[in-house]
Enzyme design. Structure first.
Site, PDB file in Angstrom:
ATOM      1  N   ARG A  45       2.099-103.220  38.968  1.00 12.38           N
ATOM      2  CA  ARG A  45       2.951-103.863  40.269  1.00 12.38           C
ATOM      3  C   ARG A  45       3.490-105.182  39.196  1.00 12.38           C
ATOM      4  O   ARG A  45       4.789-105.656  39.794  1.00 12.38           O
ATOM      5  CB  ARG A  45       1.893-104.192  41.185  1.00 12.38           C
TER       6      ARG A  45
ATOM      7  N   TYR B  59      26.578-105.084  55.217  1.00  9.58           N
ATOM      8  CA  TYR B  59      25.927-103.754  55.373  1.00  9.58           C
ATOM      9  C   TYR B  59      25.086-104.040  56.815  1.00  9.58           C
ATOM     10  O   TYR B  59      24.295-105.060  56.933  1.00  9.58           O
ATOM     11  CB  TYR B  59      25.145-103.363  54.156  1.00  9.58           C
TER      12      TYR B  59
ATOM     13  N   ASP C 153      25.881-110.019  46.676  1.00 11.45           N
ATOM     14  CA  ASP C 153      25.813-108.260  46.809  1.00 11.45           C
ATOM     15  C   ASP C 153      26.660-107.713  46.186  1.00 11.45           C
ATOM     16  O   ASP C 153      27.981-107.661  46.729  1.00 11.45           O
ATOM     17  CB  ASP C 153      25.461-107.973  48.240  1.00 11.45           C
TER      18      ASP C 153
ATOM     19  N   LYS D 162      23.118 -97.007  44.545  1.00 12.33           N
ATOM     20  CA  LYS D 162      24.633 -96.577  45.089  1.00 12.33           C
ATOM     21  C   LYS D 162      25.257 -96.397  43.398  1.00 12.33           C
ATOM     22  O   LYS D 162      24.666 -95.431  42.725  1.00 12.33           O
ATOM     23  CB  LYS D 162      25.399 -97.466  45.719  1.00 12.33           C
TER      24      LYS D 162
HETATM   25  O1  P1T Z   1      19.702 -98.820  50.555  1.00 10.96           O
HETATM   26  P1  P1T Z   1      19.105 -99.679  49.815  1.00 10.96           P
HETATM   27  O2  P1T Z   1      19.184 -99.246  48.366  1.00 10.96           O
HETATM   28  O3  P1T Z   1      17.926-100.722  50.289  1.00 10.96           O
HETATM   29  O4  P1T Z   1      20.340-101.035  49.878  1.00 10.96           O
HETATM   30  C1  P1T Z   1      20.707-101.563  50.891  1.00 10.96           C
HETATM   31  C2  P1T Z   1      22.179-102.088  50.920  1.00 10.96           C
HETATM   32  C3  P1T Z   1      22.354-103.364  50.556  1.00 10.96           C
HETATM   33  N1  P1T Z   1      23.719-103.846  50.268  1.00 10.96           N
HETATM   34  C4  P1T Z   1      24.779-102.826  50.673  1.00 10.96           C
HETATM   35  C5  P1T Z   1      26.131-103.771  50.448  1.00 10.96           C
HETATM   36  C6  P1T Z   1      24.554-101.644  50.831  1.00 10.96           C
HETATM   37  O5  P1T Z   1      25.589-100.818  51.067  1.00 10.96           O
HETATM   38  C7  P1T Z   1      23.424-101.305  50.920  1.00 10.96           C
HETATM   39  C8  P1T Z   1      23.089 -99.587  51.523  1.00 10.96           C
HETATM   40  N2  P1T Z   1      24.124 -99.266  52.115  1.00 10.96           N
HETATM   41  C9  P1T Z   1      23.961 -97.760  52.455  1.00 10.96           C
HETATM   42  C10 P1T Z   1      23.042 -97.138  52.551  1.00 10.96           C
HETATM   43  C11 P1T Z   1      25.375 -97.399  53.372  1.00 10.96           C
HETATM   44  O6  P1T Z   1      25.665 -96.190  53.478  1.00 10.96           O
HETATM   45  O7  P1T Z   1      26.158 -98.337  53.487  1.00 10.96           O
END
Ligand code: P1T
Length: 383
Positions: free
Chosen positions: A50, A102, A174, A199
């Site tokens: 962890r 988001y 972000d 992503k």
């Molecule tokens: O899904 P996760 O890895 O927890 O990330 C969240 C997140 C944070 N910031 C941005 C700009 C994002 O686009 C996302 C996740 N977005 C999607 C799943 C989507 O389809 O837009």
């Protein structure tokens, strides 16, 4: 001092060296929760997974290297990374965030952290002067998303970072939509870079992962303390997959950007399309800022069909054959999304519509396929 690698070499070698045990060229997956100690405290830098894991450390060094930062920290998802940043603050502290972001980030702010006494203001960051009006001595964080999800607005990172610095307020970006290939926010004065590495960084739609990058020693110590105390860490296999994805980031982002530009131009001239949101257009309201802070414009764009309503948007996304209708973005394959009912459904309708997320909006993550196939697919779906 070690030679600083250029970006396209750092994606492959940044923070990496051949494995000391057997010379493995790819970093081994240390699938272990714990580490042998010769005497209490007598270990080789790793005591419990962890807290640290060698595969995770390799990924953390890699992301730090390509974001021009000193420290990387890996998390079980993008949301877990953001959650860790927000846990730096105390009840009564104030945060200013972009108003277009988001849906999950909006939900984390409003449904989780407001409950613990953080005050979050969602602000249109078009003009730094507007952000300045909201700053006060309780403002601890400015949260920027740029380009924004899904309206593709662009925030001037340098200007907002300067405001943050003058007010003793941290600035986090972000950087999910851009990836460090297109934009490196620490170079513009931001304090924290956050990624949903699910992503573009991992890049193959096969893992969920979050990353943070910082330069400040004390900030890293605080974030690592929260990371270890709350424990939203990724497993070594996911770290390996993300590390592997990063090795081709520069090649993928070049193709995403080329294909994104061609798809944007195709939609722009299409008689049945009302509006295309893509910062590469010279008449995009933030084109100059985008050009100044981004290397290219990436593979994300949104559009509205002419005279469109919910039904016509749904019809288009249902008829796509190569684009897959799915949440997420940034993988090699092209995806289409309907923000109002999918990624941004957690934002109340009247609030999301104020920032442009109407029922007829369609979002595309343009992949790295042959762009002609993508254009033909859109053409037949639009009809
Ligand atoms: O899904 P996760 O890895 O927890 O990330 C969240 C997140 C944070 N910031 C941005 C700009 C994002 O686009 C996302 C996740 N977005 C999607 C799943 C989507 O389809 O837009």
């Amino acid at each position: 001092m070690e030679k600083k690698l250029r970006f396209n070499s750092a994606t492959i070698h940044g923070g990496q060296s051949p494995d000391k045990a057997y010379g493995a060229v790819m970093h081994p997956i240390y699938q272990t929760s714990t580490y042998a100690q010769s005497t209490p405290g007598g270990h080789q830098g790793y005591e419990y997974s962890r807290t640290h894991n060698p595969t995770r450390s390799a990924l953390e060094r890699s992301i730090a290297s390509i974001e021009n930062g000193k420290y990387g920290l890996a998390f079980a998802s993008g949301m877990a990374a953001m959650d860790t940043v927000l846990k730096l603050f105390n009840p009564g502290d104030e945060i200013i965030s972009t108003n277009d972001l988001y849906g999950g980030s909006y939900r984390l702010f409003t449904k989780i952290f407001e409950k613990y006494g953080l005050k979050i203001q969602f602000v249109n960051m078009d003009k730094p002067e507007i952000v300045a009006q909201y700053l006060n001595d309780k403002t601890r964080l400015i949260w920027i998303e740029t380009p924004t999800n899904p309206m593709m607005n662009v925030v001037d990172i340098r200007a907002i970072a300067a405001l943050g610095k003058a007010n003793n307020t941290l600035v986090a970006v972000d950087n999910t939509f851009s990836s460090p290939y297109l934009q490196q926010p620490l170079d513009f004065g931001a304090d924290i870079v956050m990624h949903s590495a699910t992503k573009y960084l991992a890049g193959h739609s096969d893992t969920v992962m979050g990353l943070l990058v910082v330069n400040d020693d004390a900030l890293e110590e605080q974030l690592a303390f929260i990371q270890n105390s709350t424990g939203a860490v990724p497993g070594p296999m996911d770290c390996f997959l993300t590390l592997r994805g990063i090795k081709t980031l520069h090649l993928r982002m070049e193709r995403h950007s080329e294909n994104g530009a061609e798809v944007a131009a195709f939609l722009q001239q299409h008689l049945k399309i009302e509006k295309v949101y893509w910062p590469g257009f010279t008449d995009h309201p933030y084109h100059d800022i985008a050009k100044a802070q981004m290397k290219a414009f990436g593979g994300m764009l949104s559009f509205i069909p002419k005279g469109g309503d919910l039904k016509s948007a749904i019809k288009i996304v249902e008829h796509l054959k190569i684009f897959t209708l799915a949440e997420s973005l940034g993988g090699v394959e092209s995806l289409a999304g309907h923000p109002a009912s999918m990624t941004h459904a957690s934002i109340p309708k009247e609030i999301r519509e104020k920032s442009g997320v109407v029922d007829s909006l369609i979002r595309l993550s343009v992949g790295i396929e042959d762009v002609q196939d993508l254009i033909e697919d859109l053409d037949q779906a639009i009809g």
